[in-house]
Design a protein around this motif. Structure first.
Motif, PDB file in Angstrom:
ATOM      1  N   ALA A 171       4.505   9.415  -7.821  1.00 26.52           N
ATOM      2  CA  ALA A 171       5.660   9.698  -8.671  1.00 26.52           C
ATOM      3  C   ALA A 171       5.322   9.625 -10.162  1.00 26.52           C
ATOM      4  CB  ALA A 171       6.791   8.716  -8.354  1.00 26.52           C
ATOM      5  N   GLY A 172       4.062   9.298 -10.476  1.00 29.89           N
ATOM      6  CA  GLY A 172       3.658   9.209 -11.868  1.00 29.89           C
ATOM      7  C   GLY A 172       4.153   7.961 -12.574  1.00 29.89           C
ATOM      8  N   LEU A 173       4.418   6.912 -11.818  1.00 28.85           N
ATOM      9  CA  LEU A 173       4.968   5.683 -12.386  1.00 28.85           C
ATOM     10  C   LEU A 173       3.965   4.533 -12.463  1.00 28.85           C
ATOM     11  CD1 LEU A 173       8.406   5.670 -10.507  1.00 28.85           C
ATOM     12  CD2 LEU A 173       7.976   6.320 -12.886  1.00 28.85           C
ATOM     13  N   SER A 174       2.717   4.808 -12.166  1.00 30.21           N
ATOM     14  CA  SER A 174       1.745   3.705 -12.089  1.00 30.21           C
ATOM     15  C   SER A 174       1.515   3.003 -13.423  1.00 30.21           C
ATOM     16  CB  SER A 174       0.426   4.171 -11.470  1.00 30.21           C
ATOM     17  OG  SER A 174      -0.084   5.268 -12.169  1.00 30.21           O
ATOM     18  N   ASP A 175       1.798   3.654 -14.535  1.00 28.92           N
ATOM     19  CA  ASP A 175       1.685   2.973 -15.835  1.00 28.92           C
ATOM     20  C   ASP A 175       2.845   2.018 -16.077  1.00 28.92           C
ATOM     21  OD1 ASP A 175      -0.677   4.222 -16.456  1.00 28.92           O
ATOM     22  OD2 ASP A 175       0.258   5.774 -17.690  1.00 28.92           O
ATOM     23  N   VAL A 184       2.583  -3.177  -8.235  1.00 34.42           N
ATOM     24  CA  VAL A 184       2.969  -3.587  -6.883  1.00 34.42           C
ATOM     25  C   VAL A 184       1.951  -4.595  -6.371  1.00 34.42           C
ATOM     26  CG1 VAL A 184       3.407  -2.804  -4.516  1.00 34.42           C
ATOM     27  CG2 VAL A 184       3.985  -1.306  -6.450  1.00 34.42           C
ATOM     28  N   GLY A 185       2.444  -5.673  -5.776  1.00 37.96           N
ATOM     29  CA  GLY A 185       1.572  -6.690  -5.186  1.00 37.96           C
ATOM     30  C   GLY A 185       2.146  -7.175  -3.875  1.00 37.96           C
ATOM     31  N   SER A 186       1.407  -8.061  -3.203  1.00 38.83           N
ATOM     32  CA  SER A 186       1.893  -8.627  -1.948  1.00 38.83           C
ATOM     33  C   SER A 186       1.454 -10.075  -1.825  1.00 38.83           C
ATOM     34  CB  SER A 186       1.400  -7.815  -0.752  1.00 38.83           C
ATOM     35  OG  SER A 186       0.011  -8.001  -0.550  1.00 38.83           O
ATOM     36  N   ALA A 187       2.200 -10.819  -1.003  1.00 36.04           N
ATOM     37  CA  ALA A 187       1.892 -12.230  -0.772  1.00 36.04           C
ATOM     38  C   ALA A 187       2.585 -12.667   0.511  1.00 36.04           C
ATOM     39  CB  ALA A 187       2.363 -13.088  -1.949  1.00 36.04           C
ATOM     40  N   ALA A 191       0.836  -1.210   0.000  1.00 32.04           N
ATOM     41  CA  ALA A 191       0.000   0.000   0.000  1.00 32.04           C
ATOM     42  C   ALA A 191       0.870   1.260   0.000  1.00 32.04           C
ATOM     43  CB  ALA A 191      -0.938   0.000   1.207  1.00 32.04           C
ATOM     44  N   VAL A 192       1.899   1.271   0.836  1.00 31.37           N
ATOM     45  CA  VAL A 192       2.789   2.428   0.928  1.00 31.37           C
ATOM     46  C   VAL A 192       3.544   2.626  -0.389  1.00 31.37           C
ATOM     47  CG1 VAL A 192       4.885   3.274   2.083  1.00 31.37           C
ATOM     48  CG2 VAL A 192       2.993   2.336   3.443  1.00 31.37           C
ATOM     49  N   LEU A 193       4.081   1.535  -0.942  1.00 28.99           N
ATOM     50  CA  LEU A 193       4.834   1.643  -2.190  1.00 28.99           C
ATOM     51  C   LEU A 193       3.933   2.009  -3.367  1.00 28.99           C
ATOM     52  CD1 LEU A 193       7.510   1.470  -3.680  1.00 28.99           C
ATOM     53  CD2 LEU A 193       7.146  -1.014  -3.889  1.00 28.99           C
ATOM     54  N   ALA A 194       2.754   1.414  -3.438  1.00 31.58           N
ATOM     55  CA  ALA A 194       1.836   1.719  -4.542  1.00 31.58           C
ATOM     56  C   ALA A 194       1.437   3.195  -4.526  1.00 31.58           C
ATOM     57  CB  ALA A 194       0.605   0.828  -4.473  1.00 31.58           C
ATOM     58  N   ALA A 195       1.212   3.750  -3.337  1.00 35.58           N
ATOM     59  CA  ALA A 195       0.872   5.171  -3.236  1.00 35.58           C
ATOM     60  C   ALA A 195       2.026   6.038  -3.730  1.00 35.58           C
ATOM     61  CB  ALA A 195       0.519   5.525  -1.793  1.00 35.58           C
TER      62      ALA A 195
END
Length: 169
Positions: free
Chosen positions: A31-35, A39-42, A22-26
């Motif tokens: 930073a405009g890098l979502s495209d 990011v995932g978790s397991a 959650a922190v990294l995805a935000a």
């Protein structure tokens, strides 16, 4: 377009790894890098499979201004590891478990890098290695431990973003 994929991993995938994701995805979004970055978790174990994020973790994320979206715990499997470019373990034990999986299937996981989240934390002493880099499990603690976990995760984000950007270039 190929996306750079980052997976955060803890034991049960109900506290540290979903909070880290959650922190990294935000930060990736800001930073405009979502495209370019996913990011995932397991988790490394199946005990909490399908369970939601721990309520105390969600509350700590919200207190720090982060979203605590719907989450269902899941277990990472070796055949999936190849899909992730960077796998971030919360502890030395997690890293060793993941590294064994990667080494057991080198033909599948050739491009997968396993690192510890704490290696990106600038508050860590110079030369810190192994369990010194662990993100402590707040499970048996009170709210302040969950808040400290989130703060520790946040400290690593600028260095992580730098590492991700360098891989994108």
């Amino acid at each position: 377009m190929n996306r750079f994929r980052v997976l955060t991993v803890c034991t049960a995938n109900v506290c540290r790894s979903p909070a880290a994701a959650a922190v990294l995805a935000a930060a990736v979004d800001e930073a405009g890098l979502s495209d370019s970055v996913e990011v995932g978790s397991a988790g490394t174990t199946w005990e909490a499979e399908g369970m939601p994020m721990d309520d105390r973790t969600a509350a700590a994320l919200q207190r720090a201004g982060h979203r605590a979206d719907l989450h269902a715990a899941r277990t990472v499997h070796v055949n999936e590891l190849a899909q992730w470019d960077l796998v971030l373990a919360m502890t030395l034990n997690h890293r060793e478990t993941l590294q064994r999986q990667v080494e057991a299937a080198p033909e599948l996981c050739a491009g997968t890098e396993v690192r510890m989240w704490g290696a990106f934390d600038p508050a860590m002493p110079e030369g810190a290695t192994g369990s010194d880099l662990d993100v402590p499990d707040p499970w048996y603690e009170d709210d302040p431990a969950f808040d400290e976990m989130v703060a520790r995760l946040e400290r690593a984000v600028p260095s992580l973003l730098d590492a991700i950007r360098s891989r994108l270039d």
